[in-house]
Structure formats: structure tokens, C-alpha cells
Design a protein around this motif. Structure first.
Motif, PDB file in Angstrom:
ATOM      1  N   LYS A  43       0.039  -7.613  11.228  1.00 20.90           N
ATOM      2  CA  LYS A  43      -0.078  -6.595  12.268  1.00 20.90           C
ATOM      3  C   LYS A  43       1.183  -5.727  12.323  1.00 20.90           C
ATOM      4  CE  LYS A  43      -3.301  -8.988  15.356  1.00 20.90           C
ATOM      5  NZ  LYS A  43      -3.513  -9.558  16.713  1.00 20.90           N
ATOM      6  N   ALA A  44       2.333  -6.351  12.112  1.00 17.17           N
ATOM      7  CA  ALA A  44       3.578  -5.588  12.125  1.00 17.17           C
ATOM      8  C   ALA A  44       3.632  -4.622  10.952  1.00 17.17           C
ATOM      9  CB  ALA A  44       4.774  -6.539  12.078  1.00 17.17           C
ATOM     10  N   ARG A  55       1.041  -3.351   9.360  1.00 18.45           N
ATOM     11  CA  ARG A  55       0.072  -2.272   9.597  1.00 18.45           C
ATOM     12  C   ARG A  55       0.604  -1.258  10.600  1.00 18.45           C
ATOM     13  NH1 ARG A  55      -3.726  -6.312   8.622  1.00 18.45           N
ATOM     14  NH2 ARG A  55      -3.632  -7.114  10.746  1.00 18.45           N
ATOM     15  N   ALA A  56       1.291  -1.732  11.621  1.00 18.70           N
ATOM     16  CA  ALA A  56       1.834  -0.824  12.632  1.00 18.70           C
ATOM     17  C   ALA A  56       2.883   0.100  12.020  1.00 18.70           C
ATOM     18  CB  ALA A  56       2.429  -1.619  13.786  1.00 18.70           C
ATOM     19  N   LEU A 101      -5.496   1.491   9.279  1.00 17.75           N
ATOM     20  CA  LEU A 101      -5.426   0.841  10.586  1.00 17.75           C
ATOM     21  C   LEU A 101      -6.735   0.146  10.945  1.00 17.75           C
ATOM     22  CD1 LEU A 101      -3.468   3.589  12.571  1.00 17.75           C
ATOM     23  CD2 LEU A 101      -2.597   1.408  11.705  1.00 17.75           C
ATOM     24  N   THR A 124      -4.543   6.857   6.635  1.00 16.71           N
ATOM     25  CA  THR A 124      -3.890   6.074   7.692  1.00 16.71           C
ATOM     26  C   THR A 124      -4.918   5.463   8.630  1.00 16.71           C
ATOM     27  OG1 THR A 124      -1.954   7.530   7.597  1.00 16.71           O
ATOM     28  CG2 THR A 124      -2.196   6.153   9.555  1.00 16.71           C
ATOM     29  N   GLY A 174       1.176   2.522   9.554  1.00 15.26           N
ATOM     30  CA  GLY A 174       0.393   3.482  10.324  1.00 15.26           C
ATOM     31  C   GLY A 174       1.277   4.545  10.960  1.00 15.26           C
ATOM     32  N   LEU A 175       2.418   4.121  11.521  1.00 19.14           N
ATOM     33  CA  LEU A 175       3.356   5.060  12.130  1.00 19.14           C
ATOM     34  C   LEU A 175       3.931   6.011  11.085  1.00 19.14           C
ATOM     35  CD1 LEU A 175       4.980   5.988  14.608  1.00 19.14           C
ATOM     36  CD2 LEU A 175       6.682   4.233  14.039  1.00 19.14           C
TER      37      LEU A 175
END
Length: 253
Positions: free
Chosen positions: A232-233, A235-236, A116, A112, A239-240
Motif C-alpha cells: 500500500k505504501a 502504491r501510494a 491505484l 496511474t 500514485g502520487l
């Protein structure tokens, strides 16, 4: 007729294919989905590797025109990628499963973090484009890729980002050439692991087919909409998901 856990596996394959086409990191969705379907950790890992493998050749094809620019790097790093992928796969199957179970939360956390850091690593690699590239990899580069390939055969999530950082450290400067080489080396590493898992029969055939059925349209949709979905969305979200899964596994053990 699919059961509820199998529908989750199918959906995870769809999302993983799309995410891999856009940003990478789909294993962090398929692995927990296979756990939820009842597979033990090692079998979930091998099944995910086998099913998601078939989307990888497309990434190599996309960078085919760049491969001649790194032809002197492919043979030495390709050999250790094959050997390392095979060794990592053997370690996964022959070490006690408890070793892998204890490692999984930390492997997911590490993957993760790498996921990121994908964009910062790419920017850092681009910023170091002012020095001359060596014509072939050094011994340090070969040793580094050997370690990455072993990790790839053993677990594999985040391997592409790991290679991108490593190739920059050992001398490659052009990001497009790095991506071309990374895709080839990742394919070789996963080919060795997948063949080993297939020959050993260490995967769940039904769930692999369900996962594959989801990932194929996922790769297509991800490739089609890759310019419309903010990376970016993606990846977010991934990542979460990765942090949440790792935290759950840590507190559950």
C-alpha cells in the motif's frame, strides 16, 4: 563518470526495478527521469521499454507451473499480443511526435489510475470465481487483447493491470491463472516493441545501459524485500508521483 541527470536515471532504474518486483508501475519513474536527462518524449519512452524489458522473463518463470492451465489461451492471445505490440511501436515512431507529447499527460494519468485500482481489480476478479471458465478466448476477448497490446507497444505503463481486468471480463476466473497468462502476453507484447525499437535504433544506448544497470539490482532487492515493504505504501508513492508528473506536464504545455 556519470552526470547528475544520469545518476537520476540510474536511481530511477533501481527504484523502478524494485517497484515492478513488488507492485508494478516502474515506467512512471523511468520515463520522467529520462525526460530530465534531456531525451525527447518518444525517445524516453522507447529507451525505458528497451531497458526494463529484461526483468520481464522472471515474472513468466515465477508462474511457469500455471501456464499449462491456460495453454488454450496462449496461442490466440499471444499472436495478437505480438502483432499489437509491433503495431503500437510503429505508431509511436511513425506518428508525429507532437501526437505523443499531447497524449503523455493523459496516458500517465490513465496508467496511474489503473495502478491505484490494481488491488480492487484483483479482489473483484477473485469475487467472480464462481462461474465456469471458457476453454478458450472469445472473439471479444481477442479484440480486447489486441487493443491492450497496441497500447502496450505505444506506451505500456499500466498494461499488466489493464490485462488483468480484461482477462476477468472475458472469462478467466482464477487469479493465479490470470497472472500467469498476463505475464506471458505482456512479455510477447514488449518483445515485439523492443525488437522493433532495437532494429530501428530508436533508443538511447547509453541511458538504456545506465537504466538497466539500476533496474537489475532493483528487481533483485524488490523481490527480496517484497514481503517486508507494505504494498500500500508503494502504491501510494507511485500514485502520487504519477499524478504529480501528469499535472506538471499538463500545466507546462
Amino acid at each position: 563518470m556519470l552526470t547528475a541527470p544520469e545518476w537520476i536515471v540510474l536511481l530511477s532504474g533501481l527504484l523502478a526495478g524494485a517497484i515492478n518486483a513488488i507492485a508494478g508501475g516502474g515506467t512512471m519513474l523511468t520515463f520522467p527521469a529520462l525526460l530530465a536527462a534531456g531525451l525527447p518524449p518518444v525517445l524516453a519512452n522507447t529507451t525505458s521499454t528497451v531497458a526494463l524489458y529484461f526483468g520481464m522473463p522472471g515474472s513468466v518463470w515465477a508462474f511457469r507451473k500455471r501456464l499449462k492451465e491456460v495453454k488454450h489461451w496462449i496461442l490466440p492471445l499471444g499472436i495478437v499480443s505480438l502483432i499489437g505490440g509491433l503495431l503500437g511501436a510503429a505508431l509511436l515512431l511513425y506518428l508525429p511526435e507532437s501526437v505523443f507529447e499531447r497524449s503523455v499527460p493523459w496516458l500517465i494519468l490513465g496508467a496511474t489510475l489503473l495502478f491505484l485500482l490494481n488491488e480492487p481489480i484483483k479482489r473483484w476478479a477473485g469475487d467472480h470465481a464462481n462461474s465456469r471458465e471458457p476453454e478458450k478466448p472469445t472473439r471479444l476477448g481477442i479484440a480486447f487483447q489486441s487493443g491492450v497490446a497496441i497500447y502496450g507497444g505505444y506506451f505500456g505503463a499500466g498494461i499488466g493491470i489493464m490485462m488483468l481486468a480484461g482477462l476477468s471480463v472475458i472469462g478467466l476466473r482464477d487469479v493465479h491463472r490470470m497472472n500467469a497468462l498476463k505475464n506471458v502476453l505482456g512479455l510477447l507484447c514488449n518483445t515485439a516493441a523492443m525488437v522493433f525499437f532495437l532494429l530501428s535504433g530508436s533508443f538511447d544506448g547509453r541511458l538504456a545501459l545506465i537504466l538497466l544497470a539500476g533496474s537489475v539490482p532493483g528487481y533483485f532487492l524488490g523481490g527480496h524485500f517484497s514481503q517486508k515493504i507494505p504494498a500500500k505504501a508503494v502504491r501510494a508513492i507511485v500514485g502520487l508521483v504519477g499524478v504529480s508528473i501528469a499535472a506538471h506536464l499538463l500545466f507546462a504545455t
